[in-house]
Write an enzyme that holds these catalytic residues in place. Structure first.
Site, PDB file in Angstrom:
ATOM      1  N   GLU A  37     -11.135   8.577  10.667  1.00  0.00           N
ATOM      2  CA  GLU A  37     -12.492   8.115  10.394  1.00  0.00           C
ATOM      3  C   GLU A  37     -13.167   7.563  11.658  1.00  0.00           C
ATOM      4  OE1 GLU A  37     -14.388   8.335   7.710  1.00  0.00           O
ATOM      5  OE2 GLU A  37     -12.894   9.259   6.406  1.00  0.00           O
TER       6      GLU A  37
ATOM      7  N   LEU B 205       0.106  -1.774   9.021  1.00  0.00           N
ATOM      8  CA  LEU B 205      -0.545  -0.848   8.095  1.00  0.00           C
ATOM      9  C   LEU B 205      -1.581  -1.542   7.217  1.00  0.00           C
ATOM     10  CD1 LEU B 205       2.663   1.055   6.899  1.00  0.00           C
ATOM     11  CD2 LEU B 205       1.280   1.457   8.948  1.00  0.00           C
TER      12      LEU B 205
ATOM     13  N   TYR C 198     -15.711   0.798   7.903  1.00  0.00           N
ATOM     14  CA  TYR C 198     -14.260   0.975   8.011  1.00  0.00           C
ATOM     15  C   TYR C 198     -13.897   1.673   9.316  1.00  0.00           C
ATOM     16  CZ  TYR C 198      -9.688   3.162   7.265  1.00  0.00           C
ATOM     17  OH  TYR C 198      -8.396   3.599   7.410  1.00  0.00           O
TER      18      TYR C 198
ATOM     19  N   ASP D 245       1.239   3.706   2.343  1.00  0.00           N
ATOM     20  CA  ASP D 245       2.050   3.937   3.533  1.00  0.00           C
ATOM     21  C   ASP D 245       3.149   2.894   3.658  1.00  0.00           C
ATOM     22  OD1 ASP D 245       0.274   5.948   3.918  1.00  0.00           O
ATOM     23  OD2 ASP D 245      -0.512   5.240   5.831  1.00  0.00           O
TER      24      ASP D 245
ATOM     25  N   ALA E  64      -4.893  -3.261   5.891  1.00  0.00           N
ATOM     26  CA  ALA E  64      -6.317  -3.086   6.198  1.00  0.00           C
ATOM     27  C   ALA E  64      -7.112  -3.074   4.902  1.00  0.00           C
ATOM     28  CB  ALA E  64      -6.550  -1.776   6.949  1.00  0.00           C
TER      29      ALA E  64
ATOM     30  N   GLY F 161       0.807  -1.217   0.000  1.00  0.00           N
ATOM     31  CA  GLY F 161       0.000   0.000   0.000  1.00  0.00           C
ATOM     32  C   GLY F 161       0.836   1.262   0.000  1.00  0.00           C
TER      33      GLY F 161
ATOM     34  N   ASP G 210      -1.150 -13.386   5.999  1.00  0.00           N
ATOM     35  CA  ASP G 210      -2.464 -12.785   5.847  1.00  0.00           C
ATOM     36  C   ASP G 210      -2.978 -12.406   7.228  1.00  0.00           C
ATOM     37  OD1 ASP G 210      -5.312 -12.398   5.500  1.00  0.00           O
ATOM     38  OD2 ASP G 210      -5.127 -13.446   3.586  1.00  0.00           O
TER      39      ASP G 210
ATOM     40  N   SER H  31      -8.961  -0.630   3.439  1.00  0.00           N
ATOM     41  CA  SER H  31      -8.806   0.760   3.861  1.00  0.00           C
ATOM     42  C   SER H  31      -9.636   1.788   3.087  1.00  0.00           C
ATOM     43  CB  SER H  31      -7.328   1.163   3.758  1.00  0.00           C
ATOM     44  OG  SER H  31      -6.863   1.008   2.431  1.00  0.00           O
TER      45      SER H  31
ATOM     46  N   HIS I 292      -3.968  11.374   4.373  1.00  0.00           N
ATOM     47  CA  HIS I 292      -2.618  11.618   3.858  1.00  0.00           C
ATOM     48  C   HIS I 292      -2.517  10.972   2.476  1.00  0.00           C
ATOM     49  CE1 HIS I 292      -2.735   8.146   6.521  1.00  0.00           C
ATOM     50  NE2 HIS I 292      -1.733   7.610   5.871  1.00  0.00           N
TER      51      HIS I 292
END
Length: 335
Positions: free
Chosen positions: A130, A81, A156, A16, A83, A14, A59, A85, A186
């Site tokens: 969120e 990190l 989420y 990040d 998710a 991802g 996983d 997302s 971000h």
């Protein structure tokens, strides 16, 4: 910490994950990345961009694979990190979101605990703005901070709130070093195309090059506290260098609407009026929307010495220029 520190990053494919892998490598870490499946389509792109990352298959929904990954990497630091997302996607797939984004955090923490690494391995848990969900926080204009109330408005957000609280519970119950970063939006050049900011800059680049006529979007009025992902991963790292595990908000302290983002993105290609190029589509509108998300990063600035370097116009310009370069190379047949 040993002479060559070791870090395990979940969600290495991802946005990040890419930024933190780059940062850790620059700081001399041996970097391990958790990746799902033998035939993951992103495997090769990760290896091409980050040849120094050692990939481990695992996983978040498979506790046994996480134990193996922790045992193999023996991390001094673990950045969780991974998710499901995307807020909009979570409404369509709430069960998967719960399994990965909520229970997955528990599985990661348990893997660290039962392998016996809990006393030394420092864990970063990616929480999110969120979780606040736009509830009136009784601090008009000041933004959400670490003491603000939570009221998630999506599957989420709810899943992330479970992950946040179970992380705090393991910190308090087992004495684990678990730091929670409550990050506001971000963005950057590594953002997925399913996110509105990158969807806009990607489309703007293609419109500039004559590759598509317009862009379809949902609501344009929501306001977000948008920063640069490269700045925010520095904050993640700082949280794990702090003497004590704690929760920290990372944000810019200012909000901008999607309309403002559109204005700057189209201005970057010399277009003053974006309205002829934007089509609103109800399919992209959410069952429950958060009006405004504004963060207060004072604690992170004061305690960690963290600060952002890229401002909002700079962020939009960076993303548009990146997508123009990528699309231009594609047209030339180089990629």
């Amino acid at each position: 910490m040993p002479e060559t520190p070791r870090a395990l990053v979940t969600g290495i494919t991802g946005q990040d994950g890419g930024h933190i892998a780059e940062l850790l490598h620059q700081k001399g870490y041996e970097v391990f990345g958790l990746i799902r499946g033998q035939n993951n389509p992103r495997r090769q792109s990760v290896l091409d961009e980050f040849p120094y990352v050692r990939l481990i298959e695992g996983d978040l929904t498979d506790p046994t694979s996480l134990v193996r990954a922790v045992e193999q990497s023996q991390p001094d630091e673990l950045y969780n990190l991974a998710a499901v997302s995307h807020v909009g996607y979570s409404f369509k797939n709430p069960t998967l979101t719960a399994d990965v984004t909520a229970k997955g955090v528990l599985n990661v923490l348990e893997a660290v605990r039962i392998t016996g690494l809990a006393p030394t391995t420092r864990v970063y848990q990616a929480s999110t703005s969120e979780m606040f969900g736009g509830l009136d926080y009784n601090r008009p204009g000041a933004g959400y901070n670490e003491e603000s109330l939570f009221h998630p408005r999506s599957p989420y957000g709810v899943a992330k709130l479970y992950g946040h609280w179970i992380a705090k519970n393991y910190r308090e119950s087992y004495g684990m070093f678990v730091a929670c970063g409550i990050l506001f939006n971000h963005e950057g050049e590594r953002r997925g195309l399913e996110f509105v900011t990158r969807k806009i800059t990607h489309a703007v680049a293609r419109i500039k090059l004559g590759l598509q006529p317009n862009i379809e979007l949902g609501d344009l009025w929501p306001k977000r506290d948008w920063g640069y992902a490269g700045d925010f991963v520095d904050g993640m790292w700082r949280m794990l260098q702090h003497a004590e595990p704690d929760d920290f908000v990372l944000a810019t302290g200012e909000t901008h609407s999607i309309e403002e983002f559109l204005t700057l993105a189209f201005a970057a290609i010399g277009v003053d009026d974006w309205k002829p190029y934007v089509v609103q589509n109800a399919a992209y509108m959410r069952p429950a929307e958060v009006d405004i998300l504004l963060g207060d990063p004072s604690k992170a600035e004061d305690v960690l010495g963290w600060t952002r370097r890229v401002d909002f116009p700079g962020l939009v310009r960076l993303m548009v220029e990146h997508d123009l370069a990528v699309q231009s190379k594609s047209m030339a047949g180089f990629v």
